[in-house]
Design a protein around this motif. Structure first.
Motif, short mmCIF file in Angstrom:
data_model
loop_
_atom_site.label_atom_id
_atom_site.label_comp_id
_atom_site.label_asym_id
_atom_site.label_seq_id
_atom_site.Cartn_x
_atom_site.Cartn_y
_atom_site.Cartn_z
N ARG A 1 -33.34 8.04 -22.23
CA ARG A 1 -32.92 6.79 -21.61
C ARG A 1 -34.12 5.90 -21.33
NH1 ARG A 1 -31.88 7.85 -16.88
NH2 ARG A 1 -32.36 10.08 -16.89
N PRO B 1 -30.00 -1.29 -20.26
CA PRO B 1 -30.24 0.12 -20.53
C PRO B 1 -30.04 0.43 -22.02
CG PRO B 1 -28.80 -0.16 -18.62
CD PRO B 1 -28.89 -1.50 -19.30
N ARG C 1 -23.42 -1.88 -19.24
CA ARG C 1 -24.43 -0.87 -18.91
C ARG C 1 -25.24 -0.42 -20.12
NH1 ARG C 1 -23.67 2.13 -14.05
NH2 ARG C 1 -24.40 3.98 -15.18
N GLU D 1 -21.75 0.91 -23.29
CA GLU D 1 -21.33 1.49 -22.00
C GLU D 1 -21.03 0.37 -21.02
OE1 GLU D 1 -23.22 4.36 -18.50
OE2 GLU D 1 -23.76 4.71 -20.61
N ARG E 1 -29.98 3.91 -24.59
CA ARG E 1 -30.07 5.36 -24.76
C ARG E 1 -30.25 5.63 -26.25
NH1 ARG E 1 -24.59 7.38 -25.79
NH2 ARG E 1 -25.10 9.42 -24.97
N THR F 1 -35.19 1.25 -20.87
CA THR F 1 -34.69 -0.10 -20.58
C THR F 1 -35.43 -1.10 -21.44
OG1 THR F 1 -34.24 0.55 -18.30
CG2 THR F 1 -34.30 -1.81 -18.77
N GLY G 1 -26.38 2.38 -27.10
CA GLY G 1 -27.02 3.59 -27.59
C GLY G 1 -27.36 3.44 -29.06
N GLN H 1 -30.56 13.02 -25.73
CA GLN H 1 -30.80 11.61 -25.54
C GLN H 1 -32.08 11.36 -24.76
OE1 GLN H 1 -27.47 10.17 -23.15
NE2 GLN H 1 -28.59 10.50 -21.26
N ALA I 1 -27.21 14.66 -23.99
CA ALA I 1 -26.60 13.34 -24.19
C ALA I 1 -25.31 13.23 -23.40
CB ALA I 1 -26.33 13.11 -25.67
N CYS I 2 -25.08 12.08 -22.82
CA CYS I 2 -23.89 11.83 -22.01
C CYS I 2 -22.62 12.05 -22.83
CB CYS I 2 -23.90 10.40 -21.48
SG CYS I 2 -25.27 10.02 -20.37
N ALA J 1 -39.54 5.61 -20.13
CA ALA J 1 -38.50 6.43 -20.77
C ALA J 1 -38.30 7.73 -20.01
CB ALA J 1 -38.88 6.72 -22.22
N SER J 2 -37.08 8.25 -20.08
CA SER J 2 -36.79 9.55 -19.51
C SER J 2 -37.32 10.65 -20.42
CB SER J 2 -35.28 9.73 -19.33
OG SER J 2 -34.65 9.93 -20.60
#
Length: 375
Positions: free
Chosen positions: A123, A131, A86, A35, A133, A125, A89, A121, A113-114, A107-108
């Protein structure tokens, strides 16, 4: 006759810090995406179309592109004021694994998923600040527009009364194959990817007294072969994107893609050649903001039981044959801002030192083909 071979370098024992995890959180199956942020999506899409990626959908601020196969879009664009990388994945095969990834610090939750209606997904770091994913969902496959060309090599000659005429046009991008990242805290990042995602070292390259500074890591698919590398980490004075690589059909596809990109005025970076580690035929390009992106074909494949090889880090180790490595291929732009960031990173890091940075510069600065020009 001089032969270029890894056998010339005496292999070392694998450093304990580079050993695979005995009990990783999950075992990722593949890479899914890269990304980028770009101030001009139209310019970015013009280049990526000529590179061979297909636009799935876009709006004013976001675009999603794919190859012929993969897990959702493999190239994601976001409109940003300044160009930036960015993140990447990675793919897991089950929702249960995705739930486990969601338990990692920072984590999210599991979410849509985007750009991929069929996928989920998480997300997070990595320790370098990139980042990441992790996605789960079905793989899509689209047949390639042609078969690989039949070559008349040795007997029997199988192509008779027929001509080779590969079409001129963008290369046929099959999928995203790998991403290469420079990191300051090398060992910390390696352990994060190995311990959380089960990545295996295929080739480790060293500086000085056999001290690891670069690792090619592949997915642990058990007895199912995996690419020589999916994520590559190399130590540097700054955390930054190096390049991402997209698989094409064959050498002719890469070469005709080169003709197409050159005819449209895009900037060539390096190639065509063959890598030494991984064996891929490669051809590198610069996007409109100078970031590197690679076409490749013919990658080595390994099962999980293949042991890691250890060799010295050299520029010559990048390729078996091909044109000389351009002087700007890995060299950053030495702006005052970059130099200050590099000095600050070295002072703050527990791993990177000025002595180590000097060894890295020496390793990549040595002449890769010392016999060239001697005769």
């Amino acid at each position: 006759m001089l032969e270029i071979s890894l056998d010339q370098a005496e292999a070392s024992v694998l450093d304990p810090r580079m050993r695979p995890s005995s009990n990783p959180l999950v075992k990722v199956w593949d890479i899914a995406s890269v990304e980028f942020g770009r101030p001009d999506l139209d310019k970015a899409l013009s280049f990526l179309n000529d590179f061979g990626l297909t636009l799935d959908c876009r709006d004013a601020d976001t675009a999603f592109l794919s190859g012929l196969s993969g897990y959702g879009p493999c190239y994601i664009l976001r409109r940003t004021d300044t160009p930036c990388f960015r993140g990447i994945g990675l793919v897991v095969r089950t929702l249960e694994e995705l739930d486990r990834v969601a338990t990692l610090p920072g984590a999210s939750a599991v979410e849509q998923a985007c750009g991929w209606g069929e996928g989920k997904q998480v997300r997070l770091t990595d320790p370098a600040g990139f980042p990441v994913r992790v996605v789960q969902g079905p793989r899509h496959e689209t047949p390639a527009p042609r078969h690989s060309l039949v070559q008349n090599l040795e007997l029997p000659r199988s192509r008779v009364n027929a001509m080779q005429r590969p079409p001129l046009g963008a290369a046929t991008v099959l999928r995203l194959g790998h991403a290469v990242l420079s990191v300051v805290d090398f060992f910390r990042c390696v352990r994060w990817y190995m311990d959380n995602f089960g990545l295996l070292p295929t080739d480790v390259q060293t500086i000085g007294d056999s001290d690891p500074a670069l690792v090619f890591m592949r997915c642990d698919r058990g007895d199912t072969p995996a690419d020589h590398h999916t994520v590559v980490l190399v130590q540097n004075v700054a955390n930054q994107y190096s390049h991402s690589a997209f698989e094409c059909m064959d050498l002719d596809d890469i070469a005709m893609g080169q003709e197409h990109l050159l005819s449209n005025g895009w900037k060539h970076a390096w190639g065509v050649g063959r890598h030494l580690l991984g064996s891929q035929i490669f051809d590198y390009w610069r996007d409109p903001w100078g970031d590197k992106i690679e076409h490749f074909a013919d990658s080595d494949m390994f099962t999980a039981n293949h042991p890691a090889d250890v060799t010295p880090l050299t520029t010559g180790g990048l390729y078996q044959w091909g044109p000389p490595v351009p002087s700007d291929f890995e060299a950053p732009k030495l702006t005052p801002a970059f130099l200050w960031k590099a000095i600050r990173n070295v002072r703050r890091s527990d791993e990177m030192t000025f002595t180590r940075a000097k060894k890295l510069l020496k390793a990549i600065g040595d002449k890769p083909r010392p016999w060239v020009g001697k005769h």
